[in-house]
Design an enzyme around this catalytic site. Structure first.
Site, mmCIF file in Angstrom:
data_model
loop_
_atom_site.group_PDB
_atom_site.id
_atom_site.type_symbol
_atom_site.label_atom_id
_atom_site.label_comp_id
_atom_site.label_asym_id
_atom_site.label_seq_id
_atom_site.Cartn_x
_atom_site.Cartn_y
_atom_site.Cartn_z
ATOM 1 N N LYS A 76 36.249 40.518 34.206
ATOM 2 C CA LYS A 76 36.582 40.277 32.761
ATOM 3 C C LYS A 76 37.723 40.155 32.300
ATOM 4 O O LYS A 76 38.041 39.330 31.331
ATOM 5 C CB LYS A 76 35.735 41.493 31.808
ATOM 6 N N GLY A 91 30.552 41.555 39.357
ATOM 7 C CA GLY A 91 30.188 42.051 38.153
ATOM 8 C C GLY A 91 31.564 42.312 37.039
ATOM 9 O O GLY A 91 32.427 41.294 36.983
ATOM 10 N N SER A 92 31.662 43.335 36.241
ATOM 11 C CA SER A 92 32.742 43.061 35.467
ATOM 12 C C SER A 92 34.167 43.442 35.662
ATOM 13 O O SER A 92 34.895 43.204 34.693
ATOM 14 C CB SER A 92 32.373 44.683 34.302
ATOM 15 N N VAL A 93 34.662 43.429 36.713
ATOM 16 C CA VAL A 93 35.836 43.265 37.247
ATOM 17 C C VAL A 93 36.329 41.928 36.899
ATOM 18 O O VAL A 93 37.681 41.760 37.085
ATOM 19 C CB VAL A 93 36.110 43.855 38.617
#
Length: 672
Positions: free
Chosen positions: A420, A416-418
């Site tokens: 980014k 997921g967004s970790v």
């Protein structure tokens, strides 16, 4: 007269030829030694003298030798001797007896053995030839087996089991130790007036059947006054006093394997179990038997060879009324202690934050690479596996929907967004992202045209004005990262991910699944590329690797090799120059603002500053159609920057917002 002289001379010559043709002691002993070296025991007995054969039967001599050789594992046998000289042979023939020194060398299961001895050969009638023919025969005695072995002596093999090595954390705190436990058993003759009732009580308290107890009590060696062991238990068990109050039940202190951290470190440390028949097909028969234990799971299995040690074995000559004589010996070699970089205090505190939730976490020192914790939740207690009283422990674990037997920290998940900050670093390095430079993003969804069909990337909130990297990290803007990934292209983004260690074996002592970009290793579909940029699609990471990818922001652009043992060199650079100082400072500033102004406000509950990044992996965007979501947070203390914790909590879709952030924050608060 002349004819008589000629005949006499002929007889002398014939006699001389006959003596030369007759076998000498050298010849006959060579025959014996050849049979001996070739282990042809039946043919050796044929060369015994009448006296030796009358004194020692074939079973008492050569067959006894054969049995002893088999018992002690004789190999590489080499028997040799030095032949008698012509002068010595003349004396032997004249006296009818010869003495020949010989030497024996052989290998045994307890090491090499060598000795010197003498063989006596005598001349006697050769029953296989004419009545007047003589030959040489061996005066065999037990010294031919081993010189110190007497006629009624025995060969004994004595095995000494090694002490299993312990597993310690970085502060010498025990993760797996050899400690005192209680062996519970029954003395059959003391069971009292109602033995069946007593056995029922014992069976109930120990979680075993009365049939199992009866089987133990009916073993051939059992007598009324002997202690019959049934089960080992930990000393702190609450039912011990009730158990020992039953007539006939006793306990003995023995040494057993104990795991002080319990379920908090099961998947990391593992446990030991009984050796099975399948194990014995592949294990070294000299080191393992059916009564041994072997490491199962975790460090116990990974370092089995070092922890096990090596059995000691002695071959002893036991003569009547004499002290045993050591013939050969391999000393016991105790197992080695394994000291890890794990801090059990940190391990337990992180594990406890999961409570009933499933997930995984890793804690690392970003400068040294030392792994401080590897957590998988839910778990189970290895002490319960060894000493528990549940009759169906494994059945219960396998039926648990949360799957406590699964080691999550060795597996991979969509991050997921970790991811980014990593995508941002890649873009900064290849120039597709420029600090302070924003892009216009309208609405909550974005699609890049016809090739995408109906698929759209969705973000959680709209923006006012251009969105730059900092704003995209703080608000976790999927569209920003998707557009930037498409802009830089699959080749550039894939190269950047590989620079961070994707698609290569993870350099760690413990076997952990490598992080992957996709099932094919490529991002040849633009939608897949866009989704990968914010940790969806087919991108998967292990939690330890994820924690390490944040280290370059705190360690001058270096991602160090993670270590597990204190014996490993720390600070080894795995990947270098991943981010410049300017870019690292910009990302660190954004990660702090994620907590103060963005999606990780739960982390403000600590009385010290925390920086980090949140993430939610929607499994419906992978190959999972369940609609479940996993929550992520990767964080570190802003000031100290001495520890990174990466955590994933499963199935957060119906739970409080920011659950992973809260748990990491609670862990830092407990640790500090």
């Amino acid at each position: 007269m002349k004819r008589i002289i000629i005949l006499f001379a002929f007889l002398l010559i014939l006699g001389a030829c006959s003596e030369k043709d007759q076998a000498t002691p050298n010849d006959r002993f060579q025959d014996y030694v050849t049979h001996w070296n070739e282990l042809k025991f039946d043919e050796m007995y044929d060369l015994f003298s009448v006296n030796a054969a009358n004194t020692y039967s074939e079973e008492q001599s050569v067959l006894r030798t054969q049995t002893i050789y088999e018992d002690i594992g004789v190999s590489d046998l080499e028997v040799s001797f030095e032949e008698l000289t012509e002068e010595q042979l003349d004396v032997a023939i004249e006296e009818g007896t010869a003495t020949i020194p010989f030497s024996v060398q052989l290998e045994t299961l307890a090491g090499p053995v060598s000795f010197e001895h003498e063989a006596t050969l005598i001349q006697q009638d050769d029953e296989t030839e004419d009545e007047d023919s003589k030959n040489w025969y061996i005066e065999w005695e037990t010294g031919f087996i081993f010189p110190d072995l007497k006629e009624n002596g025995q060969i004994r093999i004595q095995t000494t089991n090694p002490k299993r090595g312990e597993i310690l954390d970085r502060n010498q705190m025990p993760l797996a130790i050899n400690d005192t436990i209680y062996e519970i058993g029954i003395v059959p003759g003391n069971l009292g007036d109602n033995p069946e009732q007593s056995k029922l009580k014992v069976a109930d308290l120990l979680g075993m059947s009365t049939e199992t107890i009866d089987t133990a009590l009916n073993a051939g060696w059992v007598e009324d006054n002997l202690f019959v062991p049934l089960k080992s238990v930990l000393p702190e068990e609450s039912f011990l006093s009730e158990l020992l109050a039953i007539e006939g039940v006793q306990s003995q202190e023995i040494t057993g394997r104990v795991y002080p951290a319990g379920e908090a470190a099961t998947h990391l440390v593992g446990y030991i179990r009984n050796v099975t028949s399948d194990d014995l097909e592949t294990l070294d028969a000299d080191q393992y038997s059916a009564n041994d234990k072997i490491g199962s799971r975790g460090l116990e299995q990974l370092y089995e060879e070092q922890l096990k040690g090596k059995k000691g074995v002695s071959i002893l000559i036991a003569n009547e009324n004499e002290e045993d004589i050591v013939l050969a010996e391999i000393p016991v070699e105790d197992g080695k202690t394994i000291t890890t970089t794990i801090d059990i205090n940190i391990q337990e505190k992180i594990f406890n934050t999961f409570e009933e939730d499933a997930g995984t976490a890793a804690a690392v020192d970003p400068k040294t690479g030392e792994t401080l914790a590897l957590v998988s939740s839910p778990s189970f207690d290895p002490n319960e596996v060894l000493y528990g009283t549940s009759g169906n422990l494994w059945g219960e674990l396998e039926e648990d929907e949360r799957n406590p037997v699964l080691n999550r920290f060795s597996a991979t998940f969509a991050p997921g967004s970790v991811i980014k900050p990593i995508t941002g670093s890649i873009g900064l390095s290849n120039g597709s992202i420029v600090l302070g430079e924003g892009i216009e993003i309208n609405g909550l969804t974005w699609s890049n045209g016809e090739g995408w069909g109906d698929y759209e990337v969705r973000r959680v909130s709209t923006s006012n004005g251009p969105v730059d990297l900092a704003d995209a990290l703080i608000r976790s803007d999927n569209i920003f990262f998707a557009r930037k990934a498409v802009e830089m292209g699959a080749e550039a983004y894939t190269t950047g991910l590989k620079d961070f260690g994707f698609e290569e074996d993870f350099p760690f002592e413990y076997p952990i699944t490598a992080s992957t970009i996709s099932s094919s290793g490529k991002l040849d579909d633009e939608v897949l590329l866009a989704n990968a940029s914010y940790g969806q699609g087919e991108l998967e990471m292990n939690v330890l690797h994820l924690a390490m990818t944040y280290a370059p922001f705190l360690n001058d652009g270096k991602m160090v090799k993670p270590t597990l043992l204190t014996s490993e060199e720390t600070g080894q650079v795995w990947k270098d120059e991943l981010v410049t100082s300017e870019h690292a400072n910009a990302i660190k500033d954004a990660l702090r603002k994620v907590v103060t102004d963005g999606t990780a406000r739960n982390a403000q509950d600590a009385d010290f500053p925390i920086s980090g990044k949140t993430g939610t992996a929607e499994l419906k965007l992978t190959n999972d159609s369940s609609g479940d979501e996993n929550g992520w947070f990767v964080g570190y203390p802003t000031d100290d920057q001495d520890m990174i914790i990466a955590m994933m909590v499963e199935q957060v879709q119906d739970k409080e917002s920011g659950l992973a952030t809260k748990k990491v924050t609670d862990a830092f608060k407990a640790i500090k």
